[in-house]
Design an enzyme around this catalytic site. Structure first.
Site, PDB file in Angstrom:
ATOM      1  N   ASN A  61      10.007  17.782  15.155  1.00 16.84           N
ATOM      2  CA  ASN A  61      10.122  16.544  14.373  1.00 16.84           C
ATOM      3  C   ASN A  61       9.425  15.416  15.143  1.00 16.84           C
ATOM      4  O   ASN A  61       9.928  14.979  16.180  1.00 16.84           O
ATOM      5  CB  ASN A  61      11.613  16.241  14.164  1.00 16.84           C
ATOM      6  CG  ASN A  61      11.853  14.970  13.368  1.00 16.84           C
ATOM      7  OD1 ASN A  61      10.942  14.165  13.173  1.00 16.84           O
ATOM      8  ND2 ASN A  61      13.083  14.777  12.933  1.00 16.84           N
ATOM      9  N   CYS A 113      11.699   8.038  10.587  1.00 21.76           N
ATOM     10  CA  CYS A 113      10.960   9.215  10.094  1.00 21.76           C
ATOM     11  C   CYS A 113      10.257   8.967   8.759  1.00 21.76           C
ATOM     12  O   CYS A 113       9.299   9.660   8.428  1.00 21.76           O
ATOM     13  CB  CYS A 113      11.895  10.409   9.969  1.00 21.76           C
ATOM     14  SG  CYS A 113      12.533  10.912  11.564  1.00 21.76           S
ATOM     15  N   HIS A 153       8.228  15.425   5.456  1.00 20.85           N
ATOM     16  CA  HIS A 153       8.606  15.117   6.832  1.00 20.85           C
ATOM     17  C   HIS A 153       9.149  16.402   7.458  1.00 20.85           C
ATOM     18  O   HIS A 153       9.967  17.100   6.858  1.00 20.85           O
ATOM     19  CB  HIS A 153       9.670  14.023   6.840  1.00 20.85           C
ATOM     20  CG  HIS A 153      10.272  13.816   8.191  1.00 20.85           C
ATOM     21  ND1 HIS A 153       9.504  13.677   9.319  1.00 20.85           N
ATOM     22  CD2 HIS A 153      11.572  13.758   8.600  1.00 20.85           C
ATOM     23  CE1 HIS A 153      10.307  13.508  10.363  1.00 20.85           C
ATOM     24  NE2 HIS A 153      11.554  13.567   9.956  1.00 20.85           N
TER      25      HIS A 153
HETATM   26  N1  ACO Z   1      21.606  25.157  21.165  1.00 16.97           N
HETATM   27  C1  ACO Z   1      22.694  25.928  21.005  1.00 16.97           C
HETATM   28  N2  ACO Z   1      23.768  25.530  20.325  1.00 16.97           N
HETATM   29  C2  ACO Z   1      23.745  24.284  19.798  1.00 16.97           C
HETATM   30  C3  ACO Z   1      22.646  23.430  19.942  1.00 16.97           C
HETATM   31  C4  ACO Z   1      21.548  23.894  20.666  1.00 16.97           C
HETATM   32  N3  ACO Z   1      20.436  23.171  20.848  1.00 16.97           N
HETATM   33  N4  ACO Z   1      22.902  22.268  19.300  1.00 16.97           N
HETATM   34  C5  ACO Z   1      24.141  22.395  18.758  1.00 16.97           C
HETATM   35  N5  ACO Z   1      24.644  23.619  19.062  1.00 16.97           N
HETATM   36  C6  ACO Z   1      25.935  24.169  18.680  1.00 16.97           C
HETATM   37  C7  ACO Z   1      26.946  23.113  18.309  1.00 16.97           C
HETATM   38  O1  ACO Z   1      27.572  22.573  19.452  1.00 16.97           O
HETATM   39  C8  ACO Z   1      27.882  23.882  17.412  1.00 16.97           C
HETATM   40  O2  ACO Z   1      28.754  24.613  18.236  1.00 16.97           O
HETATM   41  P1  ACO Z   1      30.306  24.788  17.805  1.00 16.97           P
HETATM   42  O3  ACO Z   1      30.275  25.519  16.492  1.00 16.97           O
HETATM   43  O4  ACO Z   1      30.876  25.581  18.922  1.00 16.97           O
HETATM   44  O5  ACO Z   1      30.851  23.400  17.698  1.00 16.97           O
HETATM   45  C9  ACO Z   1      26.972  24.885  16.713  1.00 16.97           C
HETATM   46  O6  ACO Z   1      25.769  24.957  17.518  1.00 16.97           O
HETATM   47  C10 ACO Z   1      26.590  24.486  15.292  1.00 16.97           C
HETATM   48  O7  ACO Z   1      26.175  23.088  15.314  1.00 16.97           O
HETATM   49  P2  ACO Z   1      25.784  22.310  14.011  1.00 16.97           P
HETATM   50  O8  ACO Z   1      25.402  20.922  14.405  1.00 16.97           O
HETATM   51  O9  ACO Z   1      26.843  22.495  12.963  1.00 16.97           O
HETATM   52  O10 ACO Z   1      24.479  23.137  13.570  1.00 16.97           O
HETATM   53  P3  ACO Z   1      23.593  22.985  12.274  1.00 16.97           P
HETATM   54  O11 ACO Z   1      23.416  24.320  11.675  1.00 16.97           O
HETATM   55  O12 ACO Z   1      24.029  21.860  11.382  1.00 16.97           O
HETATM   56  O13 ACO Z   1      22.178  22.572  12.902  1.00 16.97           O
HETATM   57  C11 ACO Z   1      20.776  20.632  13.162  1.00 16.97           C
HETATM   58  C12 ACO Z   1      22.040  21.378  13.616  1.00 16.97           C
HETATM   59  C13 ACO Z   1      19.595  21.501  13.491  1.00 16.97           C
HETATM   60  C14 ACO Z   1      20.693  19.315  13.928  1.00 16.97           C
HETATM   61  C15 ACO Z   1      20.830  20.355  11.647  1.00 16.97           C
HETATM   62  O14 ACO Z   1      22.064  19.818  11.297  1.00 16.97           O
HETATM   63  C16 ACO Z   1      19.747  19.427  11.179  1.00 16.97           C
HETATM   64  O15 ACO Z   1      18.572  19.756  11.167  1.00 16.97           O
HETATM   65  N6  ACO Z   1      20.116  18.223  10.681  1.00 16.97           N
HETATM   66  C17 ACO Z   1      19.193  17.278  10.085  1.00 16.97           C
HETATM   67  C18 ACO Z   1      18.361  16.576  11.063  1.00 16.97           C
HETATM   68  C19 ACO Z   1      17.391  15.721  10.286  1.00 16.97           C
HETATM   69  O16 ACO Z   1      17.040  15.953   9.168  1.00 16.97           O
HETATM   70  N7  ACO Z   1      16.899  14.677  10.812  1.00 16.97           N
HETATM   71  C20 ACO Z   1      15.967  13.903   9.958  1.00 16.97           C
HETATM   72  C21 ACO Z   1      15.803  12.653  10.344  1.00 16.97           C
HETATM   73  S1  ACO Z   1      15.482  12.549  12.068  1.00 16.97           S
HETATM   74  C22 ACO Z   1      15.101  10.890  12.300  1.00 16.97           C
HETATM   75  O17 ACO Z   1      15.056  10.123  11.421  1.00 16.97           O
HETATM   76  C23 ACO Z   1      14.912  10.419  13.719  1.00 16.97           C
END
Ligand code: ACO
Length: 324
Positions: free
Chosen positions: A281, A113, A251
């Protein structure tokens, strides 16, 4: 003295748009969850005839037209991607052939990224040493081809696309921080976090392409800290304070990361260009895509001070400050 000057920008997106509602028919998710956690409403997904090279070529053509320069004047193509058309040769050489550029230099960089920031810094350095006079710097991805479409924690986050800029070597008369050009750049990598964000395949390990694997919440925490740190470094290097910045082009991983980073630096959210809602993304493509979007809709104007920043797998991260 300022670095290379940005002469034009361009971008390209696949024809097909996939909404959150469509994804909810394939995996256990909802439009509400995706919008609330990420800000994403839709993404563009490549059809079989659309590849990283075709998207990159379309973005490069748009950037050349915007700059008003001919492809024959390009002596360097640096293309950032984690989803090349082939393991080799570099996708940059396919773009070079498609554009009809003869000779010169063409290669890919892999920093996921933050690839566009790495590509921009590499091109700027090569231009400053006189290796070429004019460059195309491209970020292009077809991440849809490395997603596990049954993994709801990753497949809802990504999209496909490409963005490009034309860069020109600084002239002997390049001025200070009011003159157009790159004012400062910082890059970083920390390989200790491999397992938080990686692809579980590759030529040398599994002989397969593999799928994206990510521990999202951990990546999120690192992203906010690392980005705020590198933005401060670049501002210090350029001798500029954060309130002088006209636009931040980050990004586009997650709307909440954009908000949290801006808040940490005391930058108003109105100065942050957001396209994650429409593009999701797009990895290395996201910064040049957002930059092109904000230039074409008239927000970013000549003379504006623009901060580009990104963080991705590796981890790798970086930022670059440009006077347009
Ligand atoms: N739909 C519904 N529920 C979901 C989904 C989905 N698509 N995905 C995960 N959940 C659930 C999980 O299973 C979890 O359930 P649980 O509480 O029963 O275990 C709940 O939702 C919360 O999951 P978290 O992973 O804690 O959610 P979070 O608020 O952290 O959001 C996310 C997840 C969007 C991935 C976030 O952490 C994020 O954006 N992280 C950074 C990603 C990033 O910056 N990437 C940059 C680089 S990418 C690259 O380099 C290729």
């Amino acid at each position: 003295m300022t670095g290379s000057r940005l002469l034009g920008t361009g971008s390209a997106l696949p024809r097909r748009i996939v909404t959150n509602a469509e994804l909810a028919e394939r995996v256990d998710t909802s439009d509400e969850w995706i919008v609330e956690r990420t800000g994403i409403r839709q993404r563009h997904i490549a059809e079989p005839d659309e590849t990283t090279a075709t998207l990159a070529t379309a973005a490069a053509r748009a950037a050349l037209a915007d700059a008003g320069v001919d492809a024959s004047s390009i002596g360097l193509i640096v293309l950032a991607t984690a989803t090349p058309d082939n393991t080799f040769p570099a996708t940059a050489t396919k773009v070079q052939a498609a554009l009809g550029c003869r000779g010169g230099i063409a290669f890919d960089v892999a920093a996921v990224c933050s690839g566009f920031l790495y590509a921009l810094a590499t091109a700027d350095s090569l231009l400053r040493t006189g290796m070429a006079k004019r460059a195309l710097v491209i970020g292009a991805e077809t991440f849809s081809r490395i997603l596990d479409w049954e993994d709801r924690t990753t497949c809802v986050l990504f999209g496909d696309g490409a963005g490009a800029v034309v860069l020109e070597a600084p002239g002997a008369d390049a001025g200070g921080s009011d003159a157009p050009g790159i004012l400062g750049t910082r890059l970083h990598a920390d390989g200790a976090h491999h397992d938080l964000l990686y692809v579980d395949g590759g030529p040398s390990t599994t002989q397969t392409v593999g799928h994206v694997r990510m521990r999202g919440p951990e990546v999120f925490r690192h992203a906010v800290v690392n980005l705020a740190g590198v933005l401060k470094e670049v501002l210090e290097e350029a001798g500029i304070s954060s309130n002088e910045i006209d636009w931040v082009v980050p990004h586009q991983a997650n709307a909440r990361i954009l908000d949290a980073t801006a808040k940490k630096l005391g930058i108003s959210p109105e100065k942050v260009v957001v396209t994650v809602d429409r593009h999701a993304n797009t990895s290395a493509a996201s910064v040049p895509l957002a930059l092109d979007t904000a230039r074409r809709d008239g927000r970013i104007k000549p003379g504006d001070l623009v901060m580009l920043e990104a963080m991705g797998g590796g981890f790798t991260w970086g930022a670059s400050l440009i006077r347009m």
